[in-house]
Design an enzyme around this catalytic site. Structure first.
Site, PDB file in Angstrom:
ATOM      1  N   ASP A   1       0.773  -1.120   0.022  1.00 13.33           N
ATOM      2  CA  ASP A   1      -0.193   0.005  -0.105  1.00 13.33           C
ATOM      3  C   ASP A   1       0.708   1.260  -0.203  1.00 13.33           C
ATOM      4  OD1 ASP A   1      -2.053   2.009   0.255  1.00 13.33           O
ATOM      5  OD2 ASP A   1      -2.196   1.573   2.505  1.00 13.33           O
TER       6      ASP A   1
ATOM      7  N   THR B   1      -1.788   2.496  -4.442  1.00 15.89           N
ATOM      8  CA  THR B   1      -2.147   1.024  -4.749  1.00 15.89           C
ATOM      9  C   THR B   1      -3.087   0.624  -3.761  1.00 15.89           C
ATOM     10  OG1 THR B   1      -0.313   0.433  -3.483  1.00 15.89           O
ATOM     11  CG2 THR B   1       0.413   0.889  -5.587  1.00 15.89           C
TER      12      THR B   1
END
Length: 434
Positions: free
Chosen positions: A101, A297
């Site tokens: 992430d 992401t």
């Protein structure tokens, strides 16, 4: 009890919320003598891989959920995506599936001392089974004799996680380092019990981590573990090719255009860049002058300030019955004089042939962190992205996908920003992807 802002987009994107507030028993220490000493020790003994590059395969999972639509004030079904891969913690190694992430800064995994239903449905970290485990404070410093360990609570829009902070061996493939992370002791059932992955590996800039010892890229950079202090992300929606995150290298085989770099703006810790405007079919709309966007992401949708999203949704005019899907326009974002374009299939969630929804989430982040747009998974499936940790910049290229003809990377001409009345051909020069 000190309070600081703690943005984390992975759970927020999937749970339709972005940003979080951390409640810790001590203030964050971004750089301290203790952390520096720990990193120096890791350089000497904690890293077991030579200078290299490595890729981690990512699995894709779709979660169907319902949420209220800020545009129409109705409830709708939403298909949210998550990509996750494997990570090892401890000695001997314990395997976890984590979302990589770029919208958060810390590694978070369920702990074996967590009694929550959400934890029990996932792999749990057992500190007692690891010979290299050590509990630390949540600023990365060592516990002093007789001192109680601090805890941390991360609150999301639809749930929260509480945990204590640990230090242990953390490995991505053959690249291992000694680092700090959060071992959760309590997780709310919603939304965490529904997730297919165990935890989150934060890859935001160091400012967003609890401290340098919590930042994976800081550790790998400090110990010169990687060939280059960067990582790159390739996401695909097809089963014919493998999505992956690569540490230490840029893979040109995933690129269908040249890579161009954009410097990170702001001090929040997001991989955040400036966007100059939004275009529809190549024409600037003048609805987002000098906006900022975080490349994330961990967010399953595109998101942005509610005022802009409402205006944009109206201009796109996606029919709920999909009757106009074939005639929908191209949506573009102007970044460094390039137009990063999304097709209808990228920005519209098409469930079957008669149910279409715009994948645009209203998100109002107050200053100083916002207002902010978020480029989530629909954007990242279209563009290959590179995150340069040493130079605080993001690289963009059109992604090359198996069986798909790549589109052109459009360049905005010098006269384009003077108005939106001219035809696109008068100010757009096309650079065909090869």
């Amino acid at each position: 009890m000190a309070v600081r802002s703690f943005p984390s987009a992975v759970l927020a994107g999937i749970a339709a919320a972005l940003g979080a507030q951390v409640l810790a028993s001590a203030m964050q220490v971004d750089s301290s003598a203790e952390v520096a000493a720990a990193l120096a020790a890791a350089a000497g003994a904690g890293v077991e891989a030579s200078t290299s590059a490595m890729s981690v395969a990512l699995q894709k999972r779709t979660l169907k959920s319902t949420e209220s639509s800020g545009v129409s004030s109705s409830t709708r079904a939403v298909h949210k995506l998550a990509y996750f891969g494997k990570l090892l913690v401890g000695t001997p190694a314990q395997e976890f599936s984590v979302v990589f992430d770029t919208g958060s800064g810390n590694l978070i995994v369920p702990g074996s001392d967590c009694g929550s239903e959400a934890c029990k449905k996932h792999q749990e970290y057992d500190a007692r089974s690891s010979s290299t485990a050590m509990q630390v404070n949540c600023d990365g410093s060592e516990l002093k004799r007789g001192e109680g360990a601090s805890q941390i609570t991360i609150t999301f829009g639809t749930g929260k996680i509480t945990g204590h902070c640990m230090q242990d061996k953390i490995c991505l493939g053959s690249a291992c380092s000694t680092g700090a992370f959060i071992s959760s002791t309590d997780e709310s059932t919603q939304p965490f019990a529904a997730f297919k992955f165990d935890g989150v590996l934060g890859l935001a800039l160091p400012k967003m981590a609890q401290g340098d010892a919590f930042s994976l890229m800081t550790r790998l950079r400090t110990t010169s573990t990687l060939k280059r202090p960067l990582f790159s992300v390739f996401l695909s929606d097809s089963d014919a090719e493998e999505s992956e995150i690569t540490f230490g290298a840029v893979k040109e085989e995933h690129m269908a255009s040249e890579l161009f770099w954009v410097n990170v703006t702001g001090i929040t810790g997001y991989w955040e860049v400036k966007i100059d405007d939004i275009t529809i079919d190549g024409k600037p709309q003048g609805i987002c002058k000098d906006c900022r966007v975080a490349v994330d992401t961990g967010t399953s949708q595109l998101a942005g300030p509610s005022k802009v999203i409402k205006a944009l949704s109206k201009k796109l005019n996606v029919a709920e019955d999909c009757s106009n899907f074939a005639n929908l326009p191209q949506l573009g974002f102007v970044v460094e004089n390039k137009i990063l374009t999304l097709s209808p299939e990228d920005y519209a969630d098409r469930a079957g042939s008669s149910n279409c929804q715009v994948s645009l989430m209203e998100l109002d982040i107050p200053p100083p962190n916002g207002p902010l747009f978020v480029f989530g998974i629909p954007f990242l499936q279209r563009y290959y992205t590179v995150y340069d940790h040493a130079n605080s910049r993001v690289g963009f290229a059109v992604a090359r996908h198996v069986g798909k003809e790549p589109e052109a990377l459009l360049t905005l001409g010098a006269d384009s920003m003077r108005g939106s009345g001219d035809k696109a051909s008068s100010f757009l020069s096309q650079r065909r992807a090869t």
